[in-house]
Design an enzyme around this catalytic site. Structure first.
Site, PDB file in Angstrom:
ATOM      1  N   ARG A  97       0.838  -1.203   0.000  1.00 15.23           N
ATOM      2  CA  ARG A  97       0.000   0.000   0.000  1.00 15.23           C
ATOM      3  C   ARG A  97       0.869   1.247   0.000  1.00 15.23           C
ATOM      4  O   ARG A  97       1.997   1.239   0.486  1.00 15.23           O
ATOM      5  CB  ARG A  97      -0.943   0.031   1.202  1.00 15.23           C
TER       6      ARG A  97
ATOM      7  N   GLU B 178      -6.731   7.810   6.876  1.00 17.74           N
ATOM      8  CA  GLU B 178      -5.624   8.589   7.449  1.00 17.74           C
ATOM      9  C   GLU B 178      -4.968   9.504   6.408  1.00 17.74           C
ATOM     10  O   GLU B 178      -4.366  10.507   6.738  1.00 17.74           O
ATOM     11  CB  GLU B 178      -4.575   7.660   8.075  1.00 17.74           C
TER      12      GLU B 178
ATOM     13  N   ARG C 193      -5.463   5.894   0.236  1.00 18.10           N
ATOM     14  CA  ARG C 193      -4.567   4.769   0.474  1.00 18.10           C
ATOM     15  C   ARG C 193      -4.789   3.835  -0.706  1.00 18.10           C
ATOM     16  O   ARG C 193      -5.895   3.329  -0.895  1.00 18.10           O
ATOM     17  CB  ARG C 193      -4.937   4.039   1.781  1.00 18.10           C
TER      18      ARG C 193
ATOM     19  N   CYS D 104       0.908  11.618   8.502  1.00 18.59           N
ATOM     20  CA  CYS D 104       1.791  11.113   9.555  1.00 18.59           C
ATOM     21  C   CYS D 104       3.236  11.122   9.051  1.00 18.59           C
ATOM     22  O   CYS D 104       3.532  10.486   8.032  1.00 18.59           O
ATOM     23  CB  CYS D 104       1.394   9.699   9.965  1.00 18.59           C
TER      24      CYS D 104
ATOM     25  N   THR E 203       5.721   9.508   9.803  1.00 16.36           N
ATOM     26  CA  THR E 203       6.369   8.193   9.664  1.00 16.36           C
ATOM     27  C   THR E 203       6.172   7.631   8.256  1.00 16.36           C
ATOM     28  O   THR E 203       6.897   6.750   7.829  1.00 16.36           O
ATOM     29  CB  THR E 203       5.820   7.161  10.675  1.00 16.36           C
TER      30      THR E 203
ATOM     31  N   ARG F   2       4.103   0.501   2.379  1.00 13.05           N
ATOM     32  CA  ARG F   2       4.296  -0.656   3.245  1.00 13.05           C
ATOM     33  C   ARG F   2       4.036  -1.898   2.404  1.00 13.05           C
ATOM     34  O   ARG F   2       2.913  -2.139   1.960  1.00 13.05           O
ATOM     35  CB  ARG F   2       3.331  -0.587   4.430  1.00 13.05           C
TER      36      ARG F   2
ATOM     37  N   ARG G  38       4.981  -8.101  12.492  1.00 17.98           N
ATOM     38  CA  ARG G  38       3.791  -7.788  13.292  1.00 17.98           C
ATOM     39  C   ARG G  38       2.971  -9.053  13.408  1.00 17.98           C
ATOM     40  O   ARG G  38       3.077  -9.938  12.565  1.00 17.98           O
ATOM     41  CB  ARG G  38       2.898  -6.773  12.573  1.00 17.98           C
TER      42      ARG G  38
ATOM     43  N   GLU H 190      -1.240  -3.481  13.677  1.00 21.84           N
ATOM     44  CA  GLU H 190      -0.150  -2.838  14.409  1.00 21.84           C
ATOM     45  C   GLU H 190      -0.160  -3.162  15.891  1.00 21.84           C
ATOM     46  O   GLU H 190       0.860  -3.385  16.504  1.00 21.84           O
ATOM     47  CB  GLU H 190      -0.271  -1.323  14.219  1.00 21.84           C
TER      48      GLU H 190
END
Length: 336
Positions: free
Chosen positions: A91, A190, A194, A242, A244, A251, A281, A286
């Site tokens: 993604r 978010e 996405r 975000c 990060t 990802r 994970r 998460e």
């Protein structure tokens, strides 16, 4: 003194403030990062706060530049077909220039982004063609199907709530997927978009190839509708709410059975993944913890590496873990 200098400032795109940006860090003490951007301006206007955090998190220098590369032909090899990979998913996040990011986007901007995507998505063709399902007024049968497919995103995440990302829920949000259910777009979660490519098995190369086409298609369709491009910064790559996710926002992950590593211990697997620039994970996301022997293994980095480099790292790392897992199964007398 940074606070004194910046606390009164409001961004031009969505009127975002530093107080809103750091709401999660103020509210919770379990944050990796604890700060969100409300628009592209936030990264510029509040650079004195954002820059050091970004540099530390991503391990980049103050003058680093980011390069994007989605050329699938540069990938070498693929995940070993012998490896017990159940599924592969890659993604990215993307956001359109001129609209706020999820933490700061205005109600009108959010609705406009959805409208833009809705008409753009009607032009997707071939294996990318599909339907858009808005969350508002969603039919119960459709909703249940999306839940069963694990496609639906829900409200109620405490970080997203406090970070201002669930304002006006569920208006302006929705899910697009193609007919084969291998290409998805989450709208206004978010990030504004996405973009997700996924399928059963371990054909990482095939999943990446589809993702590259999907990103190109979404980008050109949005541009044809609005004349606007995705936010792309020469220093921070693709802009996300975000920090990060800055850079590739990518990802790339597989779900793989690792009985040998499970017997060896989760801490040892974590340390090994760290060496391979991967992140393990549980298969429940998460913060979902670990169940059984199936792990979600993904690239750790987002910024400072191109997409091709990160997918290559993931392919090589997963093959290595599988190779080692076979040895560990012998060590722990596990019979397949």
């Amino acid at each position: 003194e940074k606070w004194d200098k910046l606390s009164g400032k409001k961004t031009a795109t969505s009127g975002f403030t530093l107080a809103k940006a750091i709401a999660c860090a103020v509210e919770f003490d379990n944050q990796h990062c604890g700060i969100y951007a409300g628009d592209w301006d936030s990264y510029k206007d509040f650079a004195a706060v954002f820059d050091p955090i970004i540099q530390e998190y991503h391990g980049i220098s103050a003058d680093a530049k980011h390069t994007s590369d989605m050329d699938v032909s540069k990938l070498e090899g693929n995940v070993n077909p012998e490896a017990p990979v159940k599924s592969t998913r890659i993604r990215v996040g993307r956001n359109i220039d001129g609209f706020g990011l999820s933490a700061g986007i205005t109600q009108q901007q959010r609705v406009d982004v959805e409208k833009l995507f809705k008409s753009a998505s009607k032009k997707f063709s071939g294996d990318l063609a599909g339907d858009y399902y808005p969350l508002t007024g969603m039919d119960e049968k459709v909703r249940q199907q999306l839940v069963d497919d694990h496609f639906l995103f829900m409200s109620g995440d405490p970080n997203l709530k406090v970070g201002g990302m669930e304002r006006d829920w569920p208006e302006g949000r929705g899910i697009f997927h193609n007919n084969e259910k291998t290409f998805l777009v989450w709208v206004n979660e978010e990030d504004q978009f996405r973009i997700i490519s996924m399928q059963k098995g371990g054909d990482v190369k095939g999943v990446f190839e589809r993702l590259a086409r999907a990103i190109g298609t979404v980008g050109s369709s949005v541009k044809a509708e609005s004349g606007k491009e995705f936010m792309l910064d020469e220093k921070y790559g693709y802009i996300h709410t975000c920090p990060t996710n800055l850079g590739t926002g990518m990802r790339a992950s597989v779900h793989i059975d690792l009985p040998g590593w499970t017997a060896e211990g989760a801490d040892k697997l974590k340390a090994r993944c760290e060496e391979l620039a991967l992140q393990p994970r549980g298969t429940r996301g998460e913060s979902g913890g670990q169940t059984g022997i199936t792990y979600d293994i993904s690239n750790k980095h987002r910024l400072g590496y191109s997409e091709v480099q990160l997918v290559q790292t993931m392919i090589n790392g997963v093959n290595k873990l599988y190779e080692e897992d076979v040895e560990l199964q012998k060590k722990h007398n596990i019979s397949a």
